[in-house]
Design a protein around this motif. Structure first.
Motif, PDB file in Angstrom:
ATOM      1  N   ALA A  16       0.813  -1.211   0.000  1.00 49.34           N
ATOM      2  CA  ALA A  16       0.000   0.000   0.000  1.00 49.34           C
ATOM      3  C   ALA A  16       0.847   1.262   0.000  1.00 49.34           C
ATOM      4  CB  ALA A  16      -0.930   0.004   1.220  1.00 49.34           C
ATOM      5  N   GLY A  37      -5.002   8.612  -1.589  1.00 48.46           N
ATOM      6  CA  GLY A  37      -6.205   7.867  -1.251  1.00 48.46           C
ATOM      7  C   GLY A  37      -7.333   8.239  -2.189  1.00 48.46           C
ATOM      8  N   ALA A  38      -8.500   7.697  -1.891  1.00 43.69           N
ATOM      9  CA  ALA A  38      -9.680   7.989  -2.718  1.00 43.69           C
ATOM     10  C   ALA A  38     -10.926   7.688  -1.904  1.00 43.69           C
ATOM     11  CB  ALA A  38      -9.658   7.163  -4.004  1.00 43.69           C
ATOM     12  N   GLY A  40     -14.197   6.070  -0.743  1.00 46.04           N
ATOM     13  CA  GLY A  40     -14.781   4.746  -0.908  1.00 46.04           C
ATOM     14  C   GLY A  40     -13.776   3.642  -1.106  1.00 46.04           C
ATOM     15  N   LYS A  41     -12.471   3.908  -0.984  1.00 41.18           N
ATOM     16  CA  LYS A  41     -11.449   2.885  -1.170  1.00 41.18           C
ATOM     17  C   LYS A  41     -10.669   2.699   0.132  1.00 41.18           C
ATOM     18  CE  LYS A  41     -10.848   3.423  -6.154  1.00 41.18           C
ATOM     19  NZ  LYS A  41      -9.884   3.624  -7.260  1.00 41.18           N
ATOM     20  N   PRO A  42      -9.901   1.595   0.264  1.00 48.84           N
ATOM     21  CA  PRO A  42      -9.124   1.373   1.486  1.00 48.84           C
ATOM     22  C   PRO A  42      -8.182   2.538   1.752  1.00 48.84           C
ATOM     23  CG  PRO A  42      -9.169  -0.615   0.152  1.00 48.84           C
ATOM     24  CD  PRO A  42      -9.744   0.491  -0.695  1.00 48.84           C
ATOM     25  N   ALA A  44      -5.079   4.885   2.289  1.00 47.15           N
ATOM     26  CA  ALA A  44      -3.750   4.889   1.677  1.00 47.15           C
ATOM     27  C   ALA A  44      -2.692   5.150   2.736  1.00 47.15           C
ATOM     28  CB  ALA A  44      -3.685   5.964   0.605  1.00 47.15           C
ATOM     29  N   TYR A  64      -7.410  11.998   1.401  1.00 40.00           N
ATOM     30  CA  TYR A  64      -8.755  11.473   1.646  1.00 40.00           C
ATOM     31  C   TYR A  64      -8.855  10.776   3.014  1.00 40.00           C
ATOM     32  CZ  TYR A  64     -10.194  12.629  -3.088  1.00 40.00           C
ATOM     33  OH  TYR A  64     -10.530  13.301  -4.238  1.00 40.00           O
ATOM     34  N   HIS A  94     -12.831   8.034   9.976  1.00 36.45           N
ATOM     35  CA  HIS A  94     -11.509   7.807   9.391  1.00 36.45           C
ATOM     36  C   HIS A  94     -10.815   9.168   9.209  1.00 36.45           C
ATOM     37  CE1 HIS A  94     -14.033   4.380   8.123  1.00 36.45           C
ATOM     38  NE2 HIS A  94     -12.933   3.656   8.368  1.00 36.45           N
TER      39      HIS A  94
END
Length: 285
Positions: A16, A37-38, A40-42, A44, A64, A94
């Motif tokens: 990652a 990051g983005a 809706g995604k895990p 980063a 993000y 988060h």
């Protein structure tokens, strides 16, 4: 307000970790990517390889929710310079996290000992923070721009945020949460009013000294009256000075009589009296 950082297995963590380009010069400067990051995604995990990471003028970087940024080489001189726009967009569950380093091991955790120099927003730069965390920087934010807004974010190990006029916004080094700090509404501290120096009061003009009254001279009448008074005092004629004055007066009187007799003798055709003769023989007592 403490962020939630998920435990990540070592292999997945290594996969990652990403880096944006190479450090470009002797100052070990690198550029932050447009996005880390983005939605809706895990989350980063982003290792900062250069001592100085820059968001250039005219560019922007968005971090993000859940993203974790840390410096791979722990140095107190490490910092992020914002000339464009940096957005730290965490959410309630988060947080977006930036740290001076990370603890070793599979659990992603900010280093408790890695100090760094924080984020510096240059004139014309912009920083937006929401649900974000900054760890290990004594001065996590140094603002040279008023385009800085911090909401629902926290700071660990920080002493203060440097405001645009250079004054500190104090923080608790153990843990400090900022609900809202919008520097667009920041008013510089009023300059201290210089102490008024009192001018010395003019001294009062000295009063002229009173002139002495001239000594009044004694008139002839006052002298005669004083002399007459003294003559009545007992022993007046026994004083030596008085006898000298009286003797001088008798001598003058005798001389006057002698001259008068000489003139009369001359008129009558007689001779001039012998000067040795006593014109007024005194009969013995």
């Amino acid at each position: 307000m403490k962020g939630k950082i998920s435990a990540v297995p070592g292999a997945l963590l290594a996969a990652a970790v990403s880096a944006w380009g190479l450090c470009s010069d002797k100052r070990d400067t690198g550029r932050l990517p447009p996005a880390i990051g983005a939605a809706g995604k895990p989350p980063a995990i982003f290792g900062l390889r250069c001592d100085t990471m820059v968001v250039p003028k005219g560019s922007s970087t968005v971090v993000y929710p859940g993203a974790f940024l840390y410096f791979e080489k722990e140095k107190t001189s490490n910092f992020i310079r914002v000339e464009g726009t940096l957005e730290l967009r965490g959410d309630k569950d988060h947080h977006a996290v930036i740290a001076g380093g990370r603890e070793p091991g599979p659990v992603l955790k900010p280093s408790e000992t890695a100090a760094w120099a924080g984020i510096r927003i240059e004139t014309g730069g912009e920083l937006q923070m929401e649900f974000a965390e900054i760890h290990g920087a004594a001065f996590p934010i140094t603002a040279r721009s008023h385009a800085v807004k911090i909401e629902k974010s926290s700071f660990t190990g920080g002493m203060g945020i440097v405001m645009p006029d250079g004054t500190p916004y104090d923080l608790d080094p153990q843990f400090a949460a900022v609900e809202l700090l919008d520097m667009a509404n920041f008013q510089p501290a009023a300059a201290p009013v210089p102490e008024q120096v009192q001018e010395p009061k003019p001294m009062a003009a000295a009063k002229p000294m009173a002139s002495r009254e001239p000594v009044q001279k004694m008139s002839a009448e006052e002298k005669a009256a004083l002399f007459a008074k003294k003559r009545k005092e007992p022993g007046f004629l026994t004083k030596p000075a008085t006898w000298m004055i009286a003797g001088g007066g008798l001598a003058l009187a005798a001389a006057g009589v002698f001259v008068q007799l000489q003139l009369e003798k001359k008129k009558s055709g007689g001779g001039i009296l012998d000067p040795g003769m006593d014109p007024m023989p005194v009969t013995p007592q």
